[in-house]
Design an enzyme around this catalytic site. Structure first.
Site, PDB file in Angstrom:
ATOM      1  CG  ASP A 144      34.658   4.619  12.722  1.00 40.14           C
ATOM      2  OD1 ASP A 144      35.064   3.792  13.552  1.00 40.14           O
ATOM      3  OD2 ASP A 144      34.506   4.361  11.513  1.00 40.14           O
ATOM      4  CG  ASP A 145      33.877   9.898  12.479  1.00 39.45           C
ATOM      5  OD1 ASP A 145      34.865   9.262  12.043  1.00 39.45           O
ATOM      6  OD2 ASP A 145      32.840  10.086  11.827  1.00 39.45           O
TER       7      ASP A 145
ATOM      8  CG  HIS B   6      30.094   6.935  12.565  1.00 39.34           C
ATOM      9  ND1 HIS B   6      29.398   5.940  11.922  1.00 39.34           N
ATOM     10  CD2 HIS B   6      31.199   7.185  11.819  1.00 39.34           C
ATOM     11  CE1 HIS B   6      30.047   5.602  10.820  1.00 39.34           C
ATOM     12  NE2 HIS B   6      31.136   6.332  10.726  1.00 39.34           N
TER      13      HIS B   6
ATOM     14  CG  HIS C 144      37.155  12.155   9.306  1.00 37.77           C
ATOM     15  ND1 HIS C 144      36.325  12.082   8.218  1.00 37.77           N
ATOM     16  CD2 HIS C 144      36.854  11.071  10.069  1.00 37.77           C
ATOM     17  CE1 HIS C 144      35.544  11.011   8.312  1.00 37.77           C
ATOM     18  NE2 HIS C 144      35.852  10.376   9.436  1.00 37.77           N
TER      19      HIS C 144
HETATM   20 ZN   LIG Z   1      35.185   8.568  10.123  1.00 45.55          ZN
END
Ligand SMILES: [Zn+2]
Length: 208
Positions: free
Chosen positions: A34-35, A178, A89
């Site tokens: 993620d991210d 992440h 986000h």
């Molecule tokens: Zn996130």
């Protein structure tokens, strides 16, 4: 406070429209990141995945795709899946539904410029309101996770991340990492060890 690495199966079953884990009869796991995309982190993760011939799923933040379009294209060209992780986000519980949905759609539109129409959505922080969930579920599969590595926790070491993966992974697990600056130290060191351990246990890997 008790730190949760895995929601119990009964609780996962309370949210049947959310994907936590896939087929429990097969020894397959699903690595998710993620991210990103983030220079130096996503690119390093891609190199590790390439080295072990593993396909994974990246839940991308629209604003990071805007900043690093070349890395987003690399994720796609290397055959990984991508999902929507909002444009900014956003925390679902603190964001009005309309603003939240507009933000999600902005990332859909941005991805469509790359020929991608994302089927998957993961809410930042794993949280959103019922109204947000209802609207997004009409167009996307909502994906949470079966194993949360907490790789972003500065108090954790790569060894601790490996221990979490070893303890909680089971057939069909969706494992959450992440590709963020906060996670860099842990994820880059732990990922190869996690992959090697999973392979030694007979797991194969697939993207969502
Ligand atoms: Zn996130």
């Amino acid at each position: 406070m008790r730190i949760l690495y895995q929601f119990p199966t009964w609780l996962q079953r309370c949210y049947p429209n959310v994907l936590w884990r896939k087929d429990s009869t097969r020894k397959i796991v699903y690595l998710t990141f993620d991210d990103g995309p983030i220079e130096g982190v996503t690119t390093e993760i891609l190199a590790i995945l390439r080295r072990y011939d593993v396909k994974a799923t990246f839940f991308c933040v629209g604003d990071n795709i805007r900043k690093h379009p070349d890395i987003f294209e690399l994720i796609l060209s290397e055959g990984h899946s991508v999902g929507n992780h909002t444009y900014h986000h956003l925390p679902g519980w603190q964001t009005p539904a309309k603003a939240y949905i507009d933000d999600v759609r902005s990332t859909d539109e941005l991805m469509s410029n790359y020929g991608v129409s994302p089927r998957l959505f993961r809410p930042p922080y794993g949280r959103m309101s019922l109204s947000q969930k209802h609207q997004i579920a009409a167009t996307h599969k909502i994906v949470l996770w079966d194993v949360l590595t907490h790789d972003y926790n500065p108090r954790y070491t790569p060894q601790k991340i490996l221990d979490i993966v070893r303890r909680y992974t089971r057939n069909g697990s969706v494992i959450n990492f992440h590709d963020s600056v906060k996670s860099e130290k842990n994820v880059i060191s732990a990922l190869p060890e996690c992959i090697k351990w999973l392979m030694s246990e007979g797991y194969s890997f697939d993207k969502l």
